[in-house]
Design a protein around this motif. Sequence first.
Motif, mmCIF file in Angstrom:
data_model
loop_
_atom_site.group_PDB
_atom_site.id
_atom_site.type_symbol
_atom_site.label_atom_id
_atom_site.label_comp_id
_atom_site.label_asym_id
_atom_site.label_seq_id
_atom_site.Cartn_x
_atom_site.Cartn_y
_atom_site.Cartn_z
ATOM 1 N N TRP A 128 0.913 -1.012 0.074
ATOM 2 C CA TRP A 128 0.015 0.075 0.024
ATOM 3 C C TRP A 128 0.721 1.290 0.127
ATOM 4 O O TRP A 128 0.118 2.207 -0.235
ATOM 5 N N ASP A 161 -5.035 3.770 0.908
ATOM 6 C CA ASP A 161 -6.051 2.726 0.890
ATOM 7 C C ASP A 161 -6.245 1.557 1.887
ATOM 8 O O ASP A 161 -7.169 1.531 2.788
ATOM 9 N N GLY A 163 -7.694 4.657 -4.466
ATOM 10 C CA GLY A 163 -8.938 4.153 -4.836
ATOM 11 C C GLY A 163 -8.834 3.150 -5.962
ATOM 12 O O GLY A 163 -7.456 2.778 -6.445
ATOM 13 N N SER A 164 -9.693 2.379 -6.353
ATOM 14 C CA SER A 164 -9.554 1.075 -7.173
ATOM 15 C C SER A 164 -10.170 1.559 -8.429
ATOM 16 O O SER A 164 -11.188 2.519 -8.674
ATOM 17 N N GLY A 167 -7.649 -2.907 -10.551
ATOM 18 C CA GLY A 167 -8.229 -2.983 -8.945
ATOM 19 C C GLY A 167 -7.579 -2.097 -8.379
ATOM 20 O O GLY A 167 -7.271 -0.813 -8.690
ATOM 21 N N TRP A 168 -7.165 -2.561 -7.004
ATOM 22 C CA TRP A 168 -6.578 -1.615 -6.064
ATOM 23 C C TRP A 168 -5.036 -1.225 -6.267
ATOM 24 O O TRP A 168 -4.464 -0.325 -5.766
ATOM 25 N N SER A 200 -1.936 0.413 -7.691
ATOM 26 C CA SER A 200 -1.566 1.546 -8.512
ATOM 27 C C SER A 200 -0.913 1.275 -9.597
ATOM 28 O O SER A 200 -0.428 0.266 -10.005
ATOM 29 N N SER A 259 -3.906 -10.502 -7.115
ATOM 30 C CA SER A 259 -4.459 -9.187 -6.357
ATOM 31 C C SER A 259 -5.320 -9.636 -5.319
ATOM 32 O O SER A 259 -5.206 -8.968 -4.177
ATOM 33 N N ARG A 286 -4.928 -8.528 -0.974
ATOM 34 C CA ARG A 286 -5.419 -7.232 -0.250
ATOM 35 C C ARG A 286 -5.332 -7.463 1.130
ATOM 36 O O ARG A 286 -5.017 -8.583 1.833
#
Length: 327
Positions: free
Chosen positions: A153, A169, A265-266, A290-291, A293, A322, A326
Amino acid sequence: MGSLGGTISMTASDAAGGVVPTLDATQLTRSVPGLSEVAEIRTASLRQLPSASLGYDDLMAALDWAEQQIAAGASGVVLTQGTDTLEETAFLLDLFWKLPAPLVITGAMRAPQTAGADGPANLLAAVRTACHPESAGRGVLVVMNDTVHYARWVSKGDALAVQAFVSNDGGVAARLVEGRPTYFHGGPARAQPLPRPVRAWPKVALVTAVLGDDGELAELAVNAGYEAVVIAAQGAGHVSFGFAQRIGTLTPRVPVVIASRAAAGSTASQTYGYVGAEIDLARRGAHLGGWLSALKSRLLVTALLASGTVAGALGEALENWSKLTRR
């Protein structure tokens, strides 16, 4: 502790007109009051580079060295490097780090001779984090400004400020209080690490979609031999009509991944249906990030291809990895 260079190791050079990497790993550790009371430190100067000039092979060599230290009995490993690419190198190493022992990366926003230099405090916090039993099983961690971030993250949110790193996030992993990392949640489930590269590192382009853009740069990259393209798209994964048409011509040739250029954001998956939005781009054969970057999507695609994933299986591999990672 292994050093790779960066601002944390830089001193002034009259010839260069500014600071350049000069301090080795032993010199760095000697500059930290009380460090020897925290842990027994073994040092190695692995590279002496500004982080923008670190390459994949440099990082794989650092990974090998870190694994060797754990095999020799170390309870954790700290790497120091420049902050410009720290969010990228941390994520790349996290893709391959297979050991429960923590691998902690730190650096500095201010050079050692600057008033208020943050390098010694960051290095002390990184060693304390690497030694803490609750750091085990969390993969690669980034420690800056008494804050612990997951590699998944973390991002550099400011070019020069001491409080440069954020985890927008997923949130930060921990804060150091009175010299101890205080974790806010239990250890996350981590993905199965990727196998080591079995081929030369591929060229994967990162193209940012901007106002008035028809995607020509993406096509030029593919024509130049890039094996995949990551689009840092607008909003939740959107490009112009012309760019969308260009993506439709590229997906039969190379994998195309759509990420968001926003700071957090995703990408969406089933909200917008107009030409150039995420539903349309997926229909044209693009994969949604998705999430992840755009920077980290590019690294994941690069690592997957280098590790032997064929282009046809890349979409499933991206989705599976992914989901598993998470945090």
